[in-house]
Design an enzyme around this catalytic site. Structure first.
Site, mmCIF file in Angstrom:
data_model
loop_
_atom_site.group_PDB
_atom_site.id
_atom_site.type_symbol
_atom_site.label_atom_id
_atom_site.label_comp_id
_atom_site.label_asym_id
_atom_site.label_seq_id
_atom_site.Cartn_x
_atom_site.Cartn_y
_atom_site.Cartn_z
ATOM 1 N N ASN A 1 7.575 -5.126 8.049
ATOM 2 C CA ASN A 1 7.058 -5.503 6.740
ATOM 3 C C ASN A 1 5.559 -5.763 6.861
ATOM 4 O O ASN A 1 5.074 -6.271 7.873
ATOM 5 C CB ASN A 1 7.804 -6.703 6.149
ATOM 6 C CG ASN A 1 7.782 -7.960 6.989
ATOM 7 O OD1 ASN A 1 7.945 -7.909 8.209
ATOM 8 N ND2 ASN A 1 7.601 -9.095 6.345
ATOM 9 N N VAL A 2 4.816 -5.336 5.841
ATOM 10 C CA VAL A 2 3.364 -5.471 5.807
ATOM 11 C C VAL A 2 3.003 -6.072 4.453
ATOM 12 O O VAL A 2 3.138 -5.419 3.416
ATOM 13 C CB VAL A 2 2.670 -4.105 5.994
ATOM 14 C CG1 VAL A 2 1.153 -4.255 5.918
ATOM 15 C CG2 VAL A 2 3.082 -3.467 7.319
ATOM 16 N N ASN B 1 0.471 -8.156 1.608
ATOM 17 C CA ASN B 1 -0.871 -7.989 1.075
ATOM 18 C C ASN B 1 -1.144 -9.139 0.121
ATOM 19 O O ASN B 1 -0.222 -9.638 -0.525
ATOM 20 C CB ASN B 1 -0.960 -6.638 0.345
ATOM 21 C CG ASN B 1 -2.364 -6.276 -0.023
ATOM 22 O OD1 ASN B 1 -2.883 -6.738 -1.041
ATOM 23 N ND2 ASN B 1 -2.980 -5.446 0.790
ATOM 24 N N ALA B 2 -2.414 -9.544 0.009
ATOM 25 C CA ALA B 2 -2.775 -10.620 -0.917
ATOM 26 C C ALA B 2 -2.374 -10.270 -2.349
ATOM 27 O O ALA B 2 -2.049 -11.152 -3.146
ATOM 28 C CB ALA B 2 -4.271 -10.909 -0.839
ATOM 29 N N SER B 3 -2.380 -8.998 -2.685
ATOM 30 C CA SER B 3 -1.835 -8.527 -3.956
ATOM 31 C C SER B 3 -0.366 -8.212 -3.675
ATOM 32 O O SER B 3 -0.030 -7.124 -3.201
ATOM 33 C CB SER B 3 -2.591 -7.279 -4.422
ATOM 34 O OG SER B 3 -2.017 -6.789 -5.610
ATOM 35 N N TYR B 4 0.507 -9.194 -3.893
ATOM 36 C CA TYR B 4 1.889 -9.140 -3.397
ATOM 37 C C TYR B 4 2.612 -7.823 -3.654
ATOM 38 O O TYR B 4 3.342 -7.338 -2.804
ATOM 39 C CB TYR B 4 2.710 -10.288 -3.978
ATOM 40 C CG TYR B 4 2.322 -11.650 -3.460
ATOM 41 C CD1 TYR B 4 1.654 -11.805 -2.244
ATOM 42 C CD2 TYR B 4 2.626 -12.791 -4.184
ATOM 43 C CE1 TYR B 4 1.299 -13.053 -1.775
ATOM 44 C CE2 TYR B 4 2.268 -14.052 -3.711
ATOM 45 C CZ TYR B 4 1.609 -14.178 -2.511
ATOM 46 O OH TYR B 4 1.273 -15.411 -2.050
ATOM 47 N N CYS C 1 8.130 -3.405 2.604
ATOM 48 C CA CYS C 1 9.226 -3.913 3.419
ATOM 49 C C CYS C 1 9.378 -3.038 4.664
ATOM 50 O O CYS C 1 8.957 -1.886 4.692
ATOM 51 C CB CYS C 1 10.521 -3.902 2.624
ATOM 52 S SG CYS C 1 10.505 -4.962 1.168
ATOM 53 N N GLU D 1 12.075 -1.668 5.899
ATOM 54 C CA GLU D 1 12.919 -0.498 5.656
ATOM 55 C C GLU D 1 12.109 0.626 5.014
ATOM 56 O O GLU D 1 12.234 1.793 5.390
ATOM 57 C CB GLU D 1 14.099 -0.856 4.741
ATOM 58 C CG GLU D 1 14.989 -1.950 5.276
ATOM 59 C CD GLU D 1 14.580 -3.360 4.843
ATOM 60 O OE1 GLU D 1 15.494 -4.182 4.652
ATOM 61 O OE2 GLU D 1 13.376 -3.638 4.695
ATOM 62 N N CYS E 1 16.337 -5.594 0.414
ATOM 63 C CA CYS E 1 16.148 -6.032 -0.975
ATOM 64 C C CYS E 1 16.578 -4.901 -1.917
ATOM 65 O O CYS E 1 16.853 -3.783 -1.471
ATOM 66 C CB CYS E 1 14.697 -6.436 -1.219
ATOM 67 S SG CYS E 1 13.531 -5.048 -1.275
#
Length: 140
Positions: free
Chosen positions: A54-55, A57-60, A65, A67, A98
């Site tokens: 998973n990676v 970012n500040a911009s969610y 994910c 996968e 998810c």
């Protein structure tokens, strides 16, 4: 399509090669916001293994994910099918894909085996279609 649910947590032995690749990806996760690391590894029909973490970012919404990262790696090299995927986390019960990941997995391989496992060895298993009953995809 069956409405079967994935199995409840158990102590089934996961595929060692996929487990190792998912754990390595887990260690490389970039999760400075949630601190929730996840690694995934999938196997294609020819035996090739792709992994992803998973990676965030500040911009969610721009995060990915584990996968999805694994699937994108596969698709980026021309792969369009996988036979199994293992998702590794340190949550109990093991983290499950998810909703968005379930749809991404279904797009490529609704019959593929999914194994979710944690550091305690607990597992949840099923096919992609068990995790997303009535999913949809482009029919050829």
């Amino acid at each position: 399509m069956s409405d079967v649910n994935p199995t409840p947590p158990s102590q089934a032995a996961p595929d060692p090669e996929l487990l190792s690749a998912a754990q390595a990806a887990f260690r490389n996760a970039y999760a400075p916001y949630s601190h929730f690391h996840v690694g995934a590894a999938l196997r294609t029909p020819d035996g090739t293994v792709f992994s992803g973490a998973n990676v965030e970012n500040a911009s969610y919404g721009l995060g990915r994910c584990a996968e999805q990262s694994a699937v994108q790696g596969m698709a980026s090299t021309g792969g369009r099918d996988f036979t199994s995927i293992l998702v590794y986390s340190e949550s109990s019960p093991p983290a499950s894909p998810c909703g968005a990941c379930r749809q991404v997995l279904f797009e490529f391989s609704p019959e593929a085996q999914v194994t979710c496992v944690n550091h305690l060895g607990e597992t949840i298993e099923g096919q992609v279609k068990d995790f997303l009953p009535h999913g949809f995809r482009l029919e050829h």
